[in-house]
Design a protein around this motif. Structure first.
Motif, PDB file in Angstrom:
ATOM      1  N   UNK A  35       0.862  -1.182   0.000  1.00  0.00           N
ATOM      2  CA  UNK A  35       0.000   0.000   0.000  1.00  0.00           C
ATOM      3  C   UNK A  35       0.897   1.230   0.000  1.00  0.00           C
ATOM      4  N   UNK A  36       0.577   2.197  -0.832  1.00  0.00           N
ATOM      5  CA  UNK A  36       1.370   3.424  -0.917  1.00  0.00           C
ATOM      6  C   UNK A  36       0.608   4.583  -0.294  1.00  0.00           C
ATOM      7  N   UNK A  37       1.338   5.388   0.448  1.00  0.00           N
ATOM      8  CA  UNK A  37       0.796   6.613   1.026  1.00  0.00           C
ATOM      9  C   UNK A  37       1.549   7.802   0.446  1.00  0.00           C
ATOM     10  N   UNK A  38       0.802   8.807   0.001  1.00  0.00           N
ATOM     11  CA  UNK A  38       1.417  10.054  -0.421  1.00  0.00           C
ATOM     12  C   UNK A  38       1.332  11.068   0.707  1.00  0.00           C
ATOM     13  N   UNK A  39       2.461  11.659   1.065  1.00  0.00           N
ATOM     14  CA  UNK A  39       2.521  12.605   2.183  1.00  0.00           C
ATOM     15  C   UNK A  39       3.070  13.935   1.676  1.00  0.00           C
ATOM     16  N   UNK A  40       2.347  15.012   1.951  1.00  0.00           N
ATOM     17  CA  UNK A  40       2.788  16.349   1.559  1.00  0.00           C
ATOM     18  C   UNK A  40       2.928  17.210   2.801  1.00  0.00           C
ATOM     19  N   UNK A  41       4.148  17.701   3.044  1.00  0.00           N
ATOM     20  CA  UNK A  41       4.428  18.570   4.187  1.00  0.00           C
ATOM     21  C   UNK A  41       4.487  20.011   3.693  1.00  0.00           C
ATOM     22  N   UNK A  42       3.854  20.923   4.417  1.00  0.00           N
ATOM     23  CA  UNK A  42       3.776  22.312   3.981  1.00  0.00           C
ATOM     24  C   UNK A  42       4.286  23.257   5.059  1.00  0.00           C
ATOM     25  N   UNK A  43       4.716  24.434   4.607  1.00  0.00           N
ATOM     26  CA  UNK A  43       5.118  25.505   5.518  1.00  0.00           C
ATOM     27  C   UNK A  43       4.917  26.839   4.793  1.00  0.00           C
ATOM     28  N   UNK A  44       4.591  27.858   5.582  1.00  0.00           N
ATOM     29  CA  UNK A  44       4.359  29.169   4.983  1.00  0.00           C
ATOM     30  C   UNK A  44       4.728  30.244   5.987  1.00  0.00           C
ATOM     31  N   UNK A  45       5.365  31.302   5.509  1.00  0.00           N
ATOM     32  CA  UNK A  45       5.737  32.399   6.398  1.00  0.00           C
ATOM     33  C   UNK A  45       6.202  33.600   5.607  1.00  0.00           C
ATOM     34  N   UNK A  46       6.239  34.734   6.286  1.00  0.00           N
ATOM     35  CA  UNK A  46       6.682  35.963   5.623  1.00  0.00           C
ATOM     36  C   UNK A  46       8.195  36.029   5.488  1.00  0.00           C
ATOM     37  N   UNK A  47       8.900  35.227   6.285  1.00  0.00           N
ATOM     38  CA  UNK A  47      10.356  35.192   6.233  1.00  0.00           C
ATOM     39  C   UNK A  47      10.796  33.893   5.549  1.00  0.00           C
ATOM     40  N   UNK A  48      11.628  33.997   4.543  1.00  0.00           N
ATOM     41  CA  UNK A  48      12.045  32.826   3.769  1.00  0.00           C
ATOM     42  C   UNK A  48      12.754  31.804   4.644  1.00  0.00           C
ATOM     43  N   UNK A  49      13.676  32.261   5.466  1.00  0.00           N
ATOM     44  CA  UNK A  49      14.433  31.341   6.308  1.00  0.00           C
ATOM     45  C   UNK A  49      13.529  30.643   7.324  1.00  0.00           C
ATOM     46  N   UNK A  50      12.586  31.380   7.865  1.00  0.00           N
ATOM     47  CA  UNK A  50      11.670  30.783   8.834  1.00  0.00           C
ATOM     48  C   UNK A  50      10.796  29.713   8.161  1.00  0.00           C
ATOM     49  N   UNK A  51      10.339  30.001   6.936  1.00  0.00           N
ATOM     50  CA  UNK A  51       9.540  29.010   6.215  1.00  0.00           C
ATOM     51  C   UNK A  51      10.348  27.749   5.940  1.00  0.00           C
ATOM     52  N   UNK A  52      11.624  27.932   5.568  1.00  0.00           N
ATOM     53  CA  UNK A  52      12.489  26.781   5.324  1.00  0.00           C
ATOM     54  C   UNK A  52      12.745  25.987   6.596  1.00  0.00           C
ATOM     55  N   UNK A  53      12.975  26.686   7.693  1.00  0.00           N
ATOM     56  CA  UNK A  53      13.214  26.008   8.974  1.00  0.00           C
ATOM     57  C   UNK A  53      11.988  25.201   9.395  1.00  0.00           C
ATOM     58  N   UNK A  54      10.795  25.784   9.240  1.00  0.00           N
ATOM     59  CA  UNK A  54       9.565  25.070   9.601  1.00  0.00           C
ATOM     60  C   UNK A  54       9.372  23.846   8.716  1.00  0.00           C
ATOM     61  N   UNK A  55       9.652  24.005   7.423  1.00  0.00           N
ATOM     62  CA  UNK A  55       9.491  22.889   6.490  1.00  0.00           C
ATOM     63  C   UNK A  55      10.466  21.755   6.811  1.00  0.00           C
ATOM     64  N   UNK A  56      11.701  22.128   7.125  1.00  0.00           N
ATOM     65  CA  UNK A  56      12.701  21.124   7.471  1.00  0.00           C
ATOM     66  C   UNK A  56      12.316  20.387   8.751  1.00  0.00           C
ATOM     67  N   UNK A  57      11.857  21.129   9.743  1.00  0.00           N
ATOM     68  CA  UNK A  57      11.469  20.504  11.012  1.00  0.00           C
ATOM     69  C   UNK A  57      10.306  19.534  10.818  1.00  0.00           C
TER      70      UNK A  57
END
Length: 235
Positions: A35-57
């Protein structure tokens, strides 16, 4: 140009050495193997670095959760990563309003006893979307071999019945062609929204109960075209 040796029957047969062309078919319904599961993780923010940090975490949280199930997860793959600036629609200048990032993962689960619990735990994570499950068979599944073998047997049986109706017998197999063999969900995953379960996680204090998922039976098809020579019919 095709030439025929003396004494060799023509490809389309002769009155003394006629041919029978038949199509053999097989259709099996079997239990899924993966069985396959598709997983999409999202992040959004006004600061690029903060959005990247949230996405990585969040991506690390998902990876840790999936990997904690050990050998029950047969394969884990990252399909795509995106980080996109969102421009302000008002005004003439290219002003960035926010940044939006996504990571897409695919998990292939072989042990269905953990599938329901894994699905709900993933969906319970922050800004995590789950699509699936997509049930399927492995490419080397024995079900494919069984279907092909039954299709060949069906072709020979059909040819024997046709020959018998003419008062003749089968002599030799001249050609066997595999025209089609496929599994219902053995290939690529359908696009999200195709009637499969979807869940979007936003986090919560209590652990979500495990889903009770019933495996979907898989249909395997096989088709062959066969040409056989027969004895002279008794007409």
């Amino acid at each position: 140009m095709t030439t025929t040796q003396p004494g060799q029957p023509l490809s389309y047969g002769t009155p003394d050495s006629p041919h029978i062309a038949v199509r053999g078919e097989a259709r099996l319904e079997v239990d899924p193997e993966i069985a396959r599961l598709g997983v999409t993780i999202s992040a959004r923010g006004t600061d690029r670095r903060k959005a990247l940090d949230d996405l990585t975490r969040r991506n690390n949280q998902v990876l840790d959760l999936i990997k904690s199930h050990g050998e029950a997860v047969e394969k884990l793959e990252t399909g795509a990563f995106t980080i996109t600036p969102q421009l302000n629609e008002k005004g003439r200048h290219e002003r960035i309003r926010s940044y939006r990032g996504h990571v897409h993962l695919t998990a292939t689960v072989a042990d269905f006893t953990v599938l329901g619990e894994l699905t709900t735990r993933l969906a319970d994570l922050e800004l995590t979307r789950v699509d699936g499950p997509w049930w399927g068979l492995r490419p080397d599944s024995a079900a494919h071999r069984d279907a092909r073998r039954q299709a060949v047997q069906d072709a020979v049986q059909r040819a024997r019945e046709y020959a018998g109706a003419l008062g003749a017998q089968l002599v030799a197999l001249l050609e066997l062609a595999d025209s089609d063999a496929e599994s219902g969900y053995g290939g690529a995953m359908p696009a999200p929204g195709g009637g499969m379960m979807r869940a979007a996680g936003y986090g919560g204090a209590a652990t979500a109960p495990a889903l009770d998922l019933e495996p979907q039976r898989q249909t395997v098809h096989a088709h062959v075209n066969a040409r056989l020579s027969i004895t002279r019919p008794m007409l």
